[in-house]
Design a protein around this motif. Structure first.
Motif, short mmCIF file in Angstrom:
data_model
loop_
_atom_site.label_atom_id
_atom_site.label_comp_id
_atom_site.label_asym_id
_atom_site.label_seq_id
_atom_site.Cartn_x
_atom_site.Cartn_y
_atom_site.Cartn_z
N HIS A 165 0.85 -1.19 0.00
CA HIS A 165 0.00 0.00 0.00
C HIS A 165 0.88 1.24 0.00
N ALA A 166 0.41 2.31 -0.65
CA ALA A 166 1.12 3.59 -0.62
C ALA A 166 0.08 4.70 -0.60
N SER A 167 0.42 5.79 0.12
CA SER A 167 -0.51 6.91 0.23
C SER A 167 0.26 8.23 0.24
N GLY A 168 -0.21 9.19 -0.57
CA GLY A 168 0.31 10.56 -0.57
C GLY A 168 1.68 10.75 -1.16
N ASP A 169 1.95 12.02 -1.51
CA ASP A 169 3.22 12.48 -2.05
C ASP A 169 3.68 11.62 -3.24
N TYR A 170 4.95 11.28 -3.23
CA TYR A 170 5.52 10.47 -4.31
C TYR A 170 5.89 9.08 -3.81
N ASN A 171 5.11 8.56 -2.90
CA ASN A 171 5.39 7.26 -2.31
C ASN A 171 5.20 6.14 -3.34
N ILE A 172 5.84 5.02 -3.04
CA ILE A 172 5.83 3.87 -3.96
C ILE A 172 5.16 2.68 -3.31
N CYS A 173 4.23 2.08 -4.03
CA CYS A 173 3.63 0.81 -3.63
C CYS A 173 4.47 -0.28 -4.29
N HIS A 174 5.05 -1.17 -3.47
CA HIS A 174 5.95 -2.20 -4.01
C HIS A 174 5.59 -3.56 -3.40
N ALA A 175 5.08 -4.48 -4.23
CA ALA A 175 4.78 -5.85 -3.80
C ALA A 175 5.70 -6.79 -4.57
N GLN A 176 6.28 -7.76 -3.85
CA GLN A 176 7.23 -8.68 -4.49
C GLN A 176 7.05 -10.08 -3.93
N ALA A 177 6.97 -11.07 -4.81
CA ALA A 177 6.92 -12.50 -4.43
C ALA A 177 8.27 -13.11 -4.81
N ASN A 178 8.90 -13.75 -3.84
CA ASN A 178 10.23 -14.35 -4.03
C ASN A 178 10.13 -15.85 -4.13
N ALA A 179 10.96 -16.44 -4.99
CA ALA A 179 11.03 -17.90 -5.09
C ALA A 179 11.68 -18.42 -3.82
N GLY A 180 11.05 -19.40 -3.19
CA GLY A 180 11.60 -19.98 -1.96
C GLY A 180 12.77 -20.92 -2.26
N LEU A 181 13.62 -21.12 -1.29
CA LEU A 181 14.77 -21.99 -1.46
C LEU A 181 14.36 -23.45 -1.67
N LEU A 182 13.26 -23.86 -1.05
CA LEU A 182 12.81 -25.24 -1.14
C LEU A 182 11.59 -25.37 -2.05
N GLY A 183 11.39 -24.43 -2.92
CA GLY A 183 10.22 -24.43 -3.81
C GLY A 183 9.14 -23.54 -3.23
N GLY A 184 8.13 -23.27 -4.03
CA GLY A 184 7.05 -22.39 -3.59
C GLY A 184 7.47 -20.93 -3.67
#
Length: 186
Positions: A165-184
């Protein structure tokens, strides 16, 4: 070596050679249903030769046809090939209120560690999909506000969703899904 073994060695040699010849098909006679017919025996009649060549009647017919596959029983056959798995996709979303700023509308980027793309904000939302790359280390979506607004963003990989989530000014909404070490995905 045969000289050293004497007569016994010669006999053993002939027995071995005879066995090899019989296995290789060098035998001049063949046996079929108890009747021996020699290749140089011309005494057999045409009727006997035809009788020997004809296949024997099977007292109980086989339930498996000559093709080796079971007969159809009225039930639909299952496909020999497994169904192709549905191609997995990664879904990127941004939604909320974000008026255009001096620099224009929201600045959106999305993709993986080796593929970055630009997105377009329309009517308060953005949605895109990419095919899932099993070698990707992460998938990400970023949206930067242009002075004001309130936005949410998400990335969904293989049923796993990361949100921000991001609100106001020049803020950045950043969502990231990482590959797990054991899969998933984390």
């Amino acid at each position: 070596m045969i000289v050293g073994l004497g007569c016994l060695g010669v006999v053993v040699l002939f027995v071995i050679l005879g066995a090899i010849g019989a296995m290789a098909g060098g035998d001049s006679s063949s046996t079929s249903k108890g009747t021996t017919v020699s290749s140089d025996d011309d005494k057999g009649t045409e009727a006997e030769k035809k009788k020997d060549d004809a296949p024997a009647a099977d007292p109980e017919p086989s339930k498996t046809p000559k093709s080796g596959r079971p007969e159809k029983t009225g039930e639909p056959e299952k496909a020999d090939k497994p169904a192709k798995p549905k191609k997995q996709v990664v879904t990127f979303k941004v939604w909320g209120t974000a008026p255009d700023g001096v620099l224009g509308p929201l600045d959106i980027t999305y993709g993986s560690d080796n593929d970055s793309r630009a997105g377009t904000w329309k009517n308060g939302k953005f949605t895109a999909t990419l095919p899932l790359d099993d070698d990707a280390l992460y998938y990400t979506v970023m949206a930067q506000l242009q002075g004001s607004g309130d936005i949410n963003c998400s990335v969904t990989v293989d049923g796993h969703t990361e949100k921000a989530h991001a609100s106001g000014d020049y803020n950045i909404c950043h969502a990231q899904a990482n590959a797990g070490l054991l899969g998933g995905w984390d």
